[in-house]
Design a protein around this motif. Structure first.
Motif, PDB file in Angstrom:
ATOM      1  N   PRO A 286       0.837  -1.008  -0.208  1.00  5.78           N
ATOM      2  CA  PRO A 286      -0.184   0.183   0.002  1.00  5.78           C
ATOM      3  C   PRO A 286       0.787   1.063   0.568  1.00  5.78           C
ATOM      4  O   PRO A 286       0.776   1.998  -0.646  1.00  5.78           O
ATOM      5  CB  PRO A 286      -0.678   0.189   0.634  1.00  5.78           C
ATOM      6  CG  PRO A 286      -1.216  -1.197   1.344  1.00  5.78           C
ATOM      7  CD  PRO A 286       0.443  -1.711   1.016  1.00  5.78           C
ATOM      8  N   SER A 463       0.608   0.645   7.557  1.00  2.00           N
ATOM      9  CA  SER A 463       0.090  -0.631   6.089  1.00  2.00           C
ATOM     10  C   SER A 463      -1.301  -0.611   6.665  1.00  2.00           C
ATOM     11  O   SER A 463      -2.015  -0.676   5.303  1.00  2.00           O
ATOM     12  CB  SER A 463       0.818  -1.211   6.068  1.00  2.00           C
ATOM     13  OG  SER A 463       0.714  -1.765   5.033  1.00  2.00           O
ATOM     14  N   LYS A 467      -4.444   0.769   2.890  1.00  2.00           N
ATOM     15  CA  LYS A 467      -5.152  -0.356   2.083  1.00  2.00           C
ATOM     16  C   LYS A 467      -5.926  -0.477   2.497  1.00  2.00           C
ATOM     17  O   LYS A 467      -6.936  -0.190   1.714  1.00  2.00           O
ATOM     18  CB  LYS A 467      -4.486  -1.982   2.952  1.00  2.00           C
ATOM     19  CG  LYS A 467      -5.033  -3.086   2.502  1.00  2.00           C
ATOM     20  CD  LYS A 467      -4.696  -4.302   2.551  1.00  2.00           C
ATOM     21  CE  LYS A 467      -5.387  -4.888   1.970  1.00  2.00           C
ATOM     22  NZ  LYS A 467      -4.817  -7.074   2.355  1.00  2.00           N
TER      23      LYS A 467
END
Length: 481
Positions: A286, A463, A467
């Motif tokens: 991501p 992360s 995402k």
């Protein structure tokens, strides 16, 4: 909608801003004023400086910078009122009424701003004649007249010298200023945002992408205008999209989660600091995705985070353990996991723990009182063991854990009715929101992330959020698929 002041004059008019901390040091500009003051002292008389630059370069700011940064040499600026409130011919009378009649150890900067032309030729001559008389024997007087038009500059200089020659308006008093270097522009915006209690991300931009945009503009004023335009574009964009959610990330773990979350968000607004988010997980999939979008507006992480009003709160293990111990269904995997432990869930203890959490403060509309690196107080080993048992089930019992937390939180905080919460609502495609909570006519999309102590790191949190935001951005057509 909050926007940035694009002119220093606007800063002076805004009660929310203190101009002195916004001043950036530009050595060459300061030397111009120091040299003029030395000239004044050498000839025993004051002067008129005519500063010429394009709009937005920092002429007015430079005058105030001299008073702030060279305070041993200059007193605070005296600014002549604008044309609409003080006609040209009345300037000398106003100046006499507003300056000291005695020679001072420090010089007085008298700013004559916002006057770019006049059809009153005699009035201009009268002003120059009067100012020339005022500066005689007054080396502590320095009049500064900013201009943007070359012909007006030449007209001012010519008229001034017709009365006082170059002793009144010497060559060294006709100059341009450099203004802050482009490398300082992002800092200049950041200083204003701090005073306005705003963040880059609330403007749909972050420091990294702003740095990439600097070269598109020729003056600092244009750069400020460009940042404002992004904010306006964001408002226009959001008005054309109905039903944009307000996304709240709720991350639970051991006490270190408090410090990790504090690093990734603004403590006053709970908004994400997208520079920190990207930096914390820049090499994750991501992270690479959002980094690749760079400064492109209407598609980068700051833009998307701002449109979704994305916020981040921490949830401590005590709240999770007591909530699940009390509100999970009897005979459920969660209740069974806790039954063999030396942990006694207690509603009163759980409520006390909950009221000090980010989630409680956020739902109550309160900022975090201080930035903490760890949760205050010591969590018992029994509680941590209970949390670990619950977290170990989170991959399969995610909804049940969230239901128990929100039922407990709703009853404890009385900010929403737990019966009105909807769980695992489809957003479209494979996207599902953990819970939609109605609070004060808002529909908050809560996304829970329950982390073990070993996996509770800024990288994992960042992360996860990037995402999720990619999913939201795609589903709501905030970025190209």
């Amino acid at each position: 909608m909050e926007v940035l002041p694009t002119k220093f004059e606007s800063v002076l008019r805004m009660g929310a801003l203190n101009y002195a901390p916004l001043i950036l040091k530009v050595d060459r500009d300061l030397r111009q004023f120091s040299k003029l003051l030395r000239f004044n002292m050498a000839q025993g008389a004051g002067t008129l400086a005519v500063v010429h630059n394009p709009p937005g370069k920092g002429k007015t700011t430079a005058v105030y910078a001299a008073a702030v940064l060279l305070r041993e040499s200059f007193k605070p600026v005296i600014s002549v009122p604008p044309q609409f409130s003080l006609p040209l011919r009345n300037i000398p009378e106003w100046v006499v009424a507003n300056i000291s009649g005695q020679i001072d150890d420090r010089a007085t900067l008298v700013l004559i701003d916002g006057r770019e032309s006049t059809d009153d030729e005699q009035g201009l001559r009268d002003v120059m004649g009067a100012l020339n008389n005022l500066v005689r024997g007054r080396p502590d007087l320095l009049f500064v007249w900013p201009t943007t038009d070359e012909s007006w500059r030449d007209r001012l200089v010519g008229t001034a010298r017709s009365f006082g020659s170059e002793s009144f308006c010497p060559d060294r008093a006709v100059f341009s200023i450099d203004g802050p270097a482009k490398s300082q522009w992002v800092e200049a915006v950041g200083l204003i945002l701090d005073q306005l209690n705003q963040s880059w991300d609330e403007f749909g931009i972050n420091e990294s992408s702003a740095s990439e945009l600097v070269d598109q503009y020729s003056t600092l004023g244009e750069f400020f205008t460009g940042i404002n335009q992004i904010r306006v574009d964001q408002e226009d964009f959001s008005e054309n999209i109905t039903g944009l959610p307000e996304v709240i990330f709720v991350v639970s773990s051991h006490s270190q989660v408090v410090g990790h979350v504090a690093r990734l968000r603004n403590p006053n607004t709970y908004r994400l600091r997208t520079d920190e988010v990207i930096s914390s997980a820049r090499f994750s999939e991501p992270g690479k995705f959002w980094r690749s979008r760079g400064a492109t507006q209407k598609s980068n992480l700051a833009w998307v985070s701002s449109l979704l009003q994305a916020k981040l709160v921490a949830l401590t293990p005590s709240t999770v353990a007591h909530a699940c111990g009390i509100e999970s269904q009897a005979g459920s995997p969660i209740r069974n996991a806790l039954s063999g432990l030396d942990f006694s869930p207690n509603r009163s203890t759980g409520r006390t723990a909950y009221k000090t959490t980010d989630l409680a403060r956020f739902l109550a509309g309160e900022p975090v009182p201080e930035v903490l690196t760890t949760n205050k107080g010591k969590t018992s080993e029994y509680t941590l063991t209970a949390y670990d048992a619950i977290q170990a089930l989170s991959s399969k019992q995610h909804r049940s854990i969230n239901e128990a937390i929100l039922k407990f939180v709703g009853d404890a905080g009385e900010r929403f009715d737990p019966r009105d919460v909807k769980y695992e609502v489809p957003l479209g495609g494979d996207a599902i929101v953990d819970a939609i909570v109605p609070v004060d006519n808002r529909r908050l999309h809560l996304e829970f992330h329950h982390l073990s102590s070993a996996h509770c790191t800024p990288n994992k949190i960042a992360s996860y959020m990037m995402k999720k935001l990619r999913v939201y951005a795609t589903q709501y057509n905030l970025i190209e698929r």
